[in-house]
Design a protein around this motif. Structure first.
Motif, PDB file in Angstrom:
ATOM      1  N   ILE A 137       0.836  -1.146  -0.089  1.00 40.29           N
ATOM      2  CA  ILE A 137      -0.030  -0.097   0.124  1.00 40.29           C
ATOM      3  C   ILE A 137       0.906   1.118   0.090  1.00 40.29           C
ATOM      4  N   SER A 138       0.654   2.029  -0.904  1.00 44.76           N
ATOM      5  CA  SER A 138       1.324   3.597  -0.996  1.00 44.76           C
ATOM      6  C   SER A 138       0.967   4.291   0.056  1.00 44.76           C
ATOM      7  N   ILE A 139       1.643   5.521   0.333  1.00 46.12           N
ATOM      8  CA  ILE A 139       1.199   6.555   1.139  1.00 46.12           C
ATOM      9  C   ILE A 139      -0.187   7.196   0.806  1.00 46.12           C
ATOM     10  N   THR A 140      -0.173   7.288  -0.560  1.00 43.20           N
ATOM     11  CA  THR A 140      -1.340   7.842  -1.109  1.00 43.20           C
ATOM     12  C   THR A 140      -2.649   7.121  -0.836  1.00 43.20           C
ATOM     13  N   LYS A 141      -2.317   5.860  -0.868  1.00 44.14           N
ATOM     14  CA  LYS A 141      -3.523   4.782  -0.463  1.00 44.14           C
ATOM     15  C   LYS A 141      -3.884   4.842   0.903  1.00 44.14           C
ATOM     16  N   LEU A 142      -2.952   4.781   1.731  1.00 43.19           N
ATOM     17  CA  LEU A 142      -3.106   4.799   3.329  1.00 43.19           C
ATOM     18  C   LEU A 142      -3.851   6.136   3.605  1.00 43.19           C
ATOM     19  N   ILE A 143      -3.526   7.276   3.033  1.00 40.73           N
ATOM     20  CA  ILE A 143      -4.183   8.463   3.072  1.00 40.73           C
ATOM     21  C   ILE A 143      -5.665   8.301   3.138  1.00 40.73           C
ATOM     22  N   ALA A 144      -6.016   7.833   1.667  1.00 37.13           N
ATOM     23  CA  ALA A 144      -7.344   7.345   1.361  1.00 37.13           C
ATOM     24  C   ALA A 144      -8.345   6.692   2.324  1.00 37.13           C
ATOM     25  N   PHE A 145      -7.485   5.494   2.429  1.00 40.14           N
ATOM     26  CA  PHE A 145      -8.166   4.603   3.533  1.00 40.14           C
ATOM     27  C   PHE A 145      -8.339   5.219   4.914  1.00 40.14           C
ATOM     28  N   ALA A 146      -7.241   6.004   5.477  1.00 37.99           N
ATOM     29  CA  ALA A 146      -7.609   6.725   6.649  1.00 37.99           C
ATOM     30  C   ALA A 146      -8.715   7.505   6.747  1.00 37.99           C
ATOM     31  N   LYS A 147      -8.803   8.517   5.667  1.00 40.63           N
ATOM     32  CA  LYS A 147      -9.955   9.287   5.414  1.00 40.63           C
ATOM     33  C   LYS A 147     -11.579   8.619   5.298  1.00 40.63           C
ATOM     34  N   ALA A 148     -11.324   7.461   4.487  1.00 37.94           N
ATOM     35  CA  ALA A 148     -12.632   6.814   4.198  1.00 37.94           C
ATOM     36  C   ALA A 148     -12.986   6.004   5.575  1.00 37.94           C
ATOM     37  N   LEU A 149     -12.039   5.574   6.256  1.00 36.28           N
ATOM     38  CA  LEU A 149     -12.389   5.028   7.672  1.00 36.28           C
ATOM     39  C   LEU A 149     -12.568   5.882   8.859  1.00 36.28           C
ATOM     40  N   GLY A 150     -12.482   7.421   8.439  1.00 37.18           N
ATOM     41  CA  GLY A 150     -12.698   8.404   9.592  1.00 37.18           C
ATOM     42  C   GLY A 150     -11.635   8.272  10.470  1.00 37.18           C
ATOM     43  N   CYS A 151     -10.445   7.880  10.208  1.00 37.37           N
ATOM     44  CA  CYS A 151      -9.357   7.871  11.458  1.00 37.37           C
ATOM     45  C   CYS A 151      -8.105   8.469  10.990  1.00 37.37           C
ATOM     46  N   THR A 152      -7.170   8.491  11.703  1.00 35.01           N
ATOM     47  CA  THR A 152      -5.723   8.971  11.282  1.00 35.01           C
ATOM     48  C   THR A 152      -4.901   7.799  10.540  1.00 35.01           C
ATOM     49  N   MET A 153      -3.812   8.295   9.955  1.00 34.57           N
ATOM     50  CA  MET A 153      -2.820   7.208   9.353  1.00 34.57           C
ATOM     51  C   MET A 153      -2.305   6.428  10.630  1.00 34.57           C
ATOM     52  N   GLU A 154      -2.031   7.068  11.710  1.00 32.61           N
ATOM     53  CA  GLU A 154      -1.579   6.543  12.876  1.00 32.61           C
ATOM     54  C   GLU A 154      -2.301   5.596  13.303  1.00 32.61           C
ATOM     55  N   GLU A 155      -3.488   5.619  13.356  1.00 28.44           N
ATOM     56  CA  GLU A 155      -4.575   4.578  13.849  1.00 28.44           C
ATOM     57  C   GLU A 155      -4.541   3.425  12.930  1.00 28.44           C
ATOM     58  N   VAL A 156      -4.517   3.600  11.718  1.00 31.57           N
ATOM     59  CA  VAL A 156      -4.454   2.559  10.572  1.00 31.57           C
ATOM     60  C   VAL A 156      -2.914   1.738  10.743  1.00 31.57           C
ATOM     61  N   VAL A 157      -1.939   2.558  10.841  1.00 28.80           N
ATOM     62  CA  VAL A 157      -0.465   1.988  11.112  1.00 28.80           C
ATOM     63  C   VAL A 157      -0.541   1.160  12.353  1.00 28.80           C
ATOM     64  N   SER A 158      -1.263   1.618  13.360  1.00 32.14           N
ATOM     65  CA  SER A 158      -1.057   0.807  14.896  1.00 32.14           C
ATOM     66  C   SER A 158      -2.064  -0.056  14.704  1.00 32.14           C
ATOM     67  N   GLY A 159      -3.270  -0.010  13.997  1.00 31.07           N
ATOM     68  CA  GLY A 159      -4.336  -0.894  14.265  1.00 31.07           C
ATOM     69  C   GLY A 159      -5.201  -0.440  15.311  1.00 31.07           C
ATOM     70  N   THR A 160      -4.943   0.685  15.932  1.00 31.94           N
ATOM     71  CA  THR A 160      -5.670   1.181  17.303  1.00 31.94           C
ATOM     72  C   THR A 160      -6.406   2.257  16.934  1.00 31.94           C
ATOM     73  N   ILE A 161      -7.918   2.114  17.556  1.00 32.29           N
ATOM     74  CA  ILE A 161      -8.785   3.382  16.896  1.00 32.29           C
ATOM     75  C   ILE A 161      -8.812   4.435  18.424  1.00 32.29           C
TER      76      ILE A 161
END
Length: 79
Positions: free
Chosen positions: A42-66
């Protein structure tokens, strides 16, 4: 790093379907499927898109913690 698994876990916690994430990110179903199964990077661009779609931060996606705001947690307990 388990980005795909984290994305899937957060998506399920938030009650979102793959189709919803697809609509919000513009990525096709197969790409999402492979990312969630850790079969594709996953690219940074996709990571940003996923975080935005999930309503969370990139850090939350990376850590798996909301991190829920206190108001959100207190509302969940009352329901």
């Amino acid at each position: 790093m388990k980005l795909g698994k984290n994305i899937k876990a957060i998506r399920k916690i938030k009650g979102m379907s793959v189709r919803t994430i697809q609509r919000l990110t513009g990525y096709n179903y197969q790409a999402l499927y492979h990312i969630e199964r850790e079969e594709r990077g996953i690219s940074i661009t996709k990571l940003i898109a996923f975080a935005k779609a999930l309503g969370c931060t990139m850090e939350e996606v990376v850590s798996g913690t909301i991190n829920h705001p206190k108001e959100e947690i207190s509302n969940e307990k009352q329901v």
